[in-house]
Design an enzyme around this catalytic site. Structure first.
Site, PDB file in Angstrom:
ATOM      1  CG  ASP A 118       8.535  -7.317 -32.926  1.00  0.00           C
ATOM      2  OD1 ASP A 118       9.557  -6.638 -32.742  1.00  0.00           O
ATOM      3  OD2 ASP A 118       7.452  -7.113 -32.315  1.00  0.00           O
ATOM      4  CG  HIS A 148       4.533  -5.839 -30.431  1.00  0.00           C
ATOM      5  ND1 HIS A 148       5.839  -5.679 -29.979  1.00  0.00           N
ATOM      6  CD2 HIS A 148       3.721  -5.574 -29.379  1.00  0.00           C
ATOM      7  CE1 HIS A 148       5.804  -5.304 -28.704  1.00  0.00           C
ATOM      8  NE2 HIS A 148       4.531  -5.239 -28.312  1.00  0.00           N
ATOM      9  CG  ASP A 193       9.381  -7.330 -29.286  1.00  0.00           C
ATOM     10  OD1 ASP A 193       9.452  -8.299 -30.082  1.00  0.00           O
ATOM     11  OD2 ASP A 193       8.832  -6.251 -29.593  1.00  0.00           O
ATOM     12  CG  HIS A 202       3.998  -1.761 -35.146  1.00  0.00           C
ATOM     13  ND1 HIS A 202       3.185  -2.876 -35.141  1.00  0.00           N
ATOM     14  CD2 HIS A 202       4.817  -1.885 -34.065  1.00  0.00           C
ATOM     15  CE1 HIS A 202       3.500  -3.640 -34.095  1.00  0.00           C
ATOM     16  NE2 HIS A 202       4.492  -3.069 -33.430  1.00  0.00           N
TER      17      HIS A 202
HETATM   18 ZN    ZN Z   1       7.663  -5.615 -31.033  1.00  0.00          ZN
END
Ligand code: ZN
Length: 308
Positions: A162, A164, A245, A125
């Protein structure tokens, strides 16, 4: 040949605060799983601190100095609602980025087949100019630019499973056709980016997946969208943003993957690396917030790397 495991105790000392999901217990769980005798063949390496010049290939000076200058002497300092520094965070962030740099160097030098970086804080991120989403420096992007600019590789791919979207990696890569970024992620979900229409200069492939998508939709997206694009790009090095995740037990998302999906996708990415990159693959830990699912999923991923 061998699989390298890069980690460092400083990565356990980065402490975003009690009740924060990105806890030191995550890395402890992964390392405990790797204590099993089946992982005795992993070659354990101490992650060095990234050099300033390695960080500066991705992040402007102001960001690097801002992060390192904000690290508190005691207590915590929050950069945003999710992203918190403790006294050990500066060294942890430098070791996390340095792990990927060292792993890239070792794999390019053919000292090993591939490598896994068991580090935190995670990185995907972190945008060039902004820390966010538990991430301070973009470890995967820093490794990719190291490979291109120090080792002269012509094309480097980052694949991110991931749950996200790796907005930071996409931001670092999207204008540069020598770099490639592909991501599967739950959508909509934090950080809000990662629509299929975001394609960079033709070097970004986003596969947004609905909540509850599960194994079949995940594997379909990888097979139909990401693997053909990787074959067309022909990466000379594969870097994997390995967040776990998307597992069905994870408390932060609902993509409903299983350990077997991590085995499967790792096999597929190794096939691409074998075909185009002489097998060169470096994976780095991103998210994963259910401790037992994280440990089992990382173990499944690393088991495949060791079978290369
Ligand atoms: Zn994540």
């Amino acid at each position: 040949m061998t699989t390298l495991l890069y980690t460092h105790p400083a990565c356990l000392d980065h402490d975003p605060g009690r009740h924060h999901p990105e806890s030191p217990a995550r890395l402890r769980a992964v390392l405990a799983a790797l204590d099993d005798p089946e992982f005795a063949r992993l070659e354990r390496c101490e992650a060095p601190q990234a050099a300033r010049e390695d960080l500066l290939r991705v992040h402007p000076r102001r960001h690097v100095d801002g992060i390192l200058g904000t690290v508190p002497e005691t207590g915590h300092i929050a950069i945003d609602a999710d992203t918190v520094l403790s006294p050990a965070s500066g060294e942890a962030a430098l070791r996390a980025a340095g792990a990927v740099v060292a792993a890239v160097d070792a794999v390019v030098a053919k000292e090993a087949d591939n490598a896994f970086c068991a580090v935190r804080p995670p990185g995907h991120h972190a945008e060039p100019q902004r820390a966010m989403g538990f991430c301070l420096f973009n470890n995967a992007a820093i490794g990719a630019l190291r490979a291109r600019e120090v080792h002269g590789l012509a094309r480097v791919a980052v694949v991110d499973f991931d749950v996200h979207h790796g907005n930071g990696t996409q931001a670092a890569f999207e204008a540069d056709g020598t770099l490639f970024y592909a991501s599967t992620h739950q959508f909509p979900l934090y950080p809000g980016t990662g629509a299929a229409s975001e394609t960079g200069v033709g070097n970004v492939v986003n596969v947004p997946l609905r909540p509850m998508a599960g194994s079949s939709q995940f594997r379909l997206g990888v097979t139909q969208r990401i693997l053909p694009a990787l074959d067309a790009f022909r990466p000379e090095l594969m870097i994997v943003s390995a967040g776990f995740d998307a597992h069905r037990s994870d408390p932060l998302a609902q993509l409903m993957l299983e350990e077997a999906d991590y085995t499967w996708v790792t096999e597929k990415l190794l096939e691409i690396a074998d075909r185009h990159a002489a097998g060169r693959l470096v994976a780095t830990l991103e998210g994963g917030y259910d401790l037992s699912a994280l440990a089992a999923s990382a173990a499944a991923h690393i088991r495949v790397l060791m079978s290369a």
